[in-house]
Design a protein around this motif. Structure first.
Motif, mmCIF file in Angstrom:
data_model
loop_
_atom_site.group_PDB
_atom_site.id
_atom_site.type_symbol
_atom_site.label_atom_id
_atom_site.label_comp_id
_atom_site.label_asym_id
_atom_site.label_seq_id
_atom_site.Cartn_x
_atom_site.Cartn_y
_atom_site.Cartn_z
ATOM 1 N N ILE A 82 0.857 -1.183 0.000
ATOM 2 C CA ILE A 82 0.000 0.000 0.000
ATOM 3 C C ILE A 82 0.894 1.234 0.000
ATOM 4 O O ILE A 82 1.810 1.340 0.814
ATOM 5 N N PHE A 83 0.665 2.156 -0.930
ATOM 6 C CA PHE A 83 1.371 3.440 -0.912
ATOM 7 C C PHE A 83 0.545 4.379 -0.035
ATOM 8 O O PHE A 83 -0.451 4.950 -0.471
ATOM 9 N N ASP A 84 0.980 4.530 1.207
ATOM 10 C CA ASP A 84 0.151 5.082 2.276
ATOM 11 C C ASP A 84 0.616 6.472 2.699
ATOM 12 O O ASP A 84 1.659 6.613 3.340
ATOM 13 N N THR A 85 -0.172 7.509 2.367
ATOM 14 C CA THR A 85 0.186 8.861 2.786
ATOM 15 C C THR A 85 -0.151 9.117 4.251
ATOM 16 O O THR A 85 0.098 10.212 4.757
ATOM 17 N N GLY A 86 -0.703 8.112 4.929
ATOM 18 C CA GLY A 86 -1.045 8.263 6.341
ATOM 19 C C GLY A 86 -0.053 7.611 7.284
ATOM 20 O O GLY A 86 -0.310 7.500 8.489
ATOM 21 N N SER A 87 1.097 7.170 6.780
ATOM 22 C CA SER A 87 2.160 6.635 7.626
ATOM 23 C C SER A 87 3.484 6.881 6.926
ATOM 24 O O SER A 87 3.514 7.343 5.782
ATOM 25 N N ALA A 167 -5.350 -9.648 4.067
ATOM 26 C CA ALA A 167 -5.056 -8.482 3.230
ATOM 27 C C ALA A 167 -4.469 -8.932 1.894
ATOM 28 O O ALA A 167 -3.656 -9.854 1.842
ATOM 29 N N PRO A 168 -4.859 -8.287 0.786
ATOM 30 C CA PRO A 168 -4.369 -8.679 -0.534
ATOM 31 C C PRO A 168 -2.976 -8.127 -0.860
ATOM 32 O O PRO A 168 -2.506 -8.270 -1.976
ATOM 33 N N PHE A 169 -2.327 -7.485 0.107
ATOM 34 C CA PHE A 169 -0.996 -6.916 -0.101
ATOM 35 C C PHE A 169 -0.039 -7.493 0.939
ATOM 36 O O PHE A 169 -0.455 -8.049 1.955
ATOM 37 N N ASP A 170 1.268 -7.330 0.678
ATOM 38 C CA ASP A 170 2.277 -7.870 1.594
ATOM 39 C C ASP A 170 2.639 -6.892 2.700
ATOM 40 O O ASP A 170 2.673 -7.254 3.877
ATOM 41 N N GLY A 171 2.940 -5.657 2.327
ATOM 42 C CA GLY A 171 3.411 -4.685 3.304
ATOM 43 C C GLY A 171 2.911 -3.291 3.006
ATOM 44 O O GLY A 171 1.973 -3.100 2.224
ATOM 45 N N ILE A 172 3.559 -2.300 3.610
ATOM 46 C CA ILE A 172 3.125 -0.910 3.494
ATOM 47 C C ILE A 172 4.334 -0.013 3.232
ATOM 48 O O ILE A 172 5.389 -0.180 3.846
#
Length: 376
Positions: A82-87, A167-172
């Motif tokens: 996840i390309f996460d602008t909240g972390s 979750a369908p993703f591995d990491g963040i």
């Protein structure tokens, strides 16, 4: 005549795919009802970890379903993130992890990378849903065509509970500011800027509103073909998350929330749009039928309000920095929901994916501002 060449920083578009949501995965496995009972979710805990154990007003509404592929190490080991602008941290599962969530995801093996450098530092992160602990290491991270060398990242050792398992993703991969990075780890985009790997110190995001491909995060540039009109720039109110000041929230010209101003975080790692519970349950006395500004559960049970929501979908406006931003109900799989959830922390609002995907959004680190533009 002499010729010379100059190696220019890259402008890289990383494709994102909109995968099956966690809610859908749990439902298909017959586990959704039990998960909701056992895993109360407080969206505020992502931004305020001390609230992680507080009871949630509305559990499991953070789907986190836009993700892309990166690689770590030499030779490259691939991971969806996840390309996460909240972390602000980058982490992936590792071979050191014994949690169930790591058994069905790609795991990083330091022994297989000739460029890996170990550290003695530990890492612990609490999200709105799910958490992880692990260790920090350095390696080369490939994001699109950008080779980010000597990047610090987390290798998970524990991923408790079942959230990350389904979750369908591995990491963040966190894209917020260094000031909120756990263990002081340098975020990926900061490392890119420091190494001169991007043309401009900004990145932009386009999230497709349907199940098709087309979503992306672009590092170092802006694609003007995806928006119409001009970019509307809004200064940040804090260099932590991508936080801005909103002037008000109005419906049909009537101020119904955020009266006198409030803070809002633009967060690609949150699926819905969160606000104070008293305000997201608001029912206008002058517009008795315009009640889609409520929880999705209520809307899902009321067909008349569903229809009214579609008719009034341009009546709600968020006003950051006096810029009017119309917001529409969420239509997915042939149904319509409000796209709202509750978060009760000092009047804070979280503008998640259902908001972001209605605009082209630019995150500008050079000038500490964000821009919103109407989609082309």
């Amino acid at each position: 005549m002499s010729f010379w060449s100059l190696s220019l920083p890259l402008l890289i578009r990383v494709p994102l795919q909109k995968g099956k949501s966690l809610r859908q995965n749990l439902k298909e496995h017959g586990l959704l009802e039990d998960f909701l009972k056992k895993n109360p979710y407080n969206p505020a805990s992502k931004y305020f970890p001390n609230l992680a154990n507080d009871a949630a007003s509305e559990p499991l509404t953070n789907y986190m379903d836009y993700y892309g592929t990166i690689s770590i190490g030499t030779p490259a080991q691939d991971f969806t993130v996840i390309f996460d602008t909240g972390s602000s941290n980058l982490w992936v599962p590792s071979v050191y992890c014994s949690s169930a969530a790591c058994t069905n995801h790609n795991r990083f093996n330091p022994s297989d990378s000739s460029t890996y450098e170990a550290t003695s530092q530990s890492l612990s992160i609490q999200y709105g849903t799910g958490s992880m602990t692990g260790i920090l290491g350095y390696d080369t991270v490939q994001v699109g065509g950008i080779e980010d060398t000597n990047q610090i990242f987390g290798l998970s050792e524990t991923e408790p509970g079942s959230f990350f398992y389904y979750a369908p993703f591995d990491g963040i991969l966190g894209l917020a500011f260094p000031s909120i990075s756990s263990s002081g780890a340098t975020p990926v985009f900061d490392n890119m800027m420091n190494e001169g790997l991007v043309s401009e110190d900004l990145f932009s995001v386009y999230l497709s509103s349907d199940e098709q491909s087309g979503s992306f995060v672009m590092f170092g540039g802006i694609d003007s073909s995806y928006y119409s009109g001009s970019l509307n720039w809004i200064p940040l109110s804090a260099e932590t998350y991508w936080e801005i000041t909103m002037d008000s929230v109005t419906m049909n010209g009537e101020t119904i929330a955020c009266s006198g101003g409030c803070q809002a975080i633009i967060d690609t790692g949150t699926s819905l749009l969160a606000g104070p519970s008293t305000e997201v349950s608001y029912q206008s006395p002058t517009q008795p039928n315009a009640t889609w500004f409520e929880s999705s559960q209520i809307l899902a049970q009321d067909g008349k309000r569903h229809q009214q929501a579609l008719q009034d979908d341009n009546s709600l406006k968020f006003q950051p920095n006096n810029y009017h931003v119309p917001f529409s109900p969420v239509q997915e799989s042939g149904s319509c929901t409000s796209g709202f959830e509750s978060i009760d922390v000092d009047g804070l609002w979280i503008l998640g994916d259902v908001f972001i995907r209605q605009y082209y959004v630019v995150f500008d680190r050079a000038n500490n501002q964000v821009a919103l533009a109407s989609l082309a």
